[in-house]
Enzyme design. Structure first.
Site, PDB file in Angstrom:
ATOM      1  N   CYS A  64       0.834  -1.209   0.000  1.00 27.20           N
ATOM      2  CA  CYS A  64       0.000   0.000   0.000  1.00 27.20           C
ATOM      3  C   CYS A  64       0.866   1.256   0.000  1.00 27.20           C
ATOM      4  O   CYS A  64       0.573   2.228  -0.692  1.00 27.20           O
ATOM      5  CB  CYS A  64      -0.933   0.007   1.212  1.00 27.20           C
ATOM      6  SG  CYS A  64      -2.065  -1.389   1.270  1.00 27.20           S
ATOM      7  N   GLU A  65       1.924   1.218   0.790  1.00 27.10           N
ATOM      8  CA  GLU A  65       2.856   2.346   0.843  1.00 27.10           C
ATOM      9  C   GLU A  65       3.467   2.587  -0.528  1.00 27.10           C
ATOM     10  O   GLU A  65       3.487   3.720  -1.023  1.00 27.10           O
ATOM     11  CB  GLU A  65       3.950   2.051   1.873  1.00 27.10           C
ATOM     12  CG  GLU A  65       5.018   3.124   1.946  1.00 27.10           C
ATOM     13  CD  GLU A  65       6.114   2.805   2.959  1.00 27.10           C
ATOM     14  OE1 GLU A  65       7.138   3.509   2.915  1.00 27.10           O
ATOM     15  OE2 GLU A  65       5.966   1.880   3.759  1.00 27.10           O
TER      16      GLU A  65
END
Length: 169
Positions: A64-65
């Site tokens: 996600c990062e």
């Protein structure tokens, strides 16, 4: 309420996606969420720009990062495109994440309170109350031009297809 079981897996476990599945050609429904400063966000706030909606389970996880950082970098190369990252992270956590990672070209929106986006776009994983990973590309009139529901939450979406879709509008 629409439910689709086993469409996506998380840690090898099948998840039930809840809400209406969005398809190319659909008119994207408006949704509301909260920005990092606790102000309200609506899809209408992005105006008539083209839009990339990047959907992630939680900004505090590796994929996600990287997904959010990638779209923040791509934003510099795109004209008249709003990039919106949606997760169920609390607005405070999203704000902290953006500050810590130099995210300044992406609008982060928390769907935590009402799950409005997750239900209207069919990204809500019922078992864990998180959003599944995916991408939705809209034209300036909010018509869906590309959609990807990633089949395994731990996999990256197809960035190139999404970027090609928004560039072709």
């Amino acid at each position: 309420m629409d439910k689709r079981t086993g469409v996506v897996t998380m840690g090898g476990n099948p998840m039930t996606l809840v809400g209406k599945e969005i398809r190319v050609g659909d008119k994207a429904p408006d949704f509301t969420g909260l920005k990092g400063d606790m102000s309200s966000f609506s899809l209408k706030d992005a105006g008539d720009k083209k839009k990339i909606i990047s959907v992630v389970p939680s900004l505090d996880t590796g994929v996600c990062e990287l997904q959010t950082i990638r779209f923040n970098e791509e934003a510099a190369e795109l004209e008249d495109v709003a990039i919106i990252t949606v997760s169920v992270d609390l607005p405070f956590a999203q704000k902290r994440f953006c500050s810590a990672n130099g995210i300044d070209k992406v609008i982060t929106v928390s769907d935590h309170r009402d799950l409005d986006f997750g239900l209207k776009y069919g990204f809500l994983m019922e078992e864990v109350r998180l959003l599944s990973r995916g991408i939705v590309v809209l034209d300036g009139e909010n018509n869906v031009k590309y959609v990807e529901y990633v089949d395994q939450v731990g996999k990256h979406p197809d960035y190139d297809k999404a970027l090609d879709a928004v560039r072709s509008i």
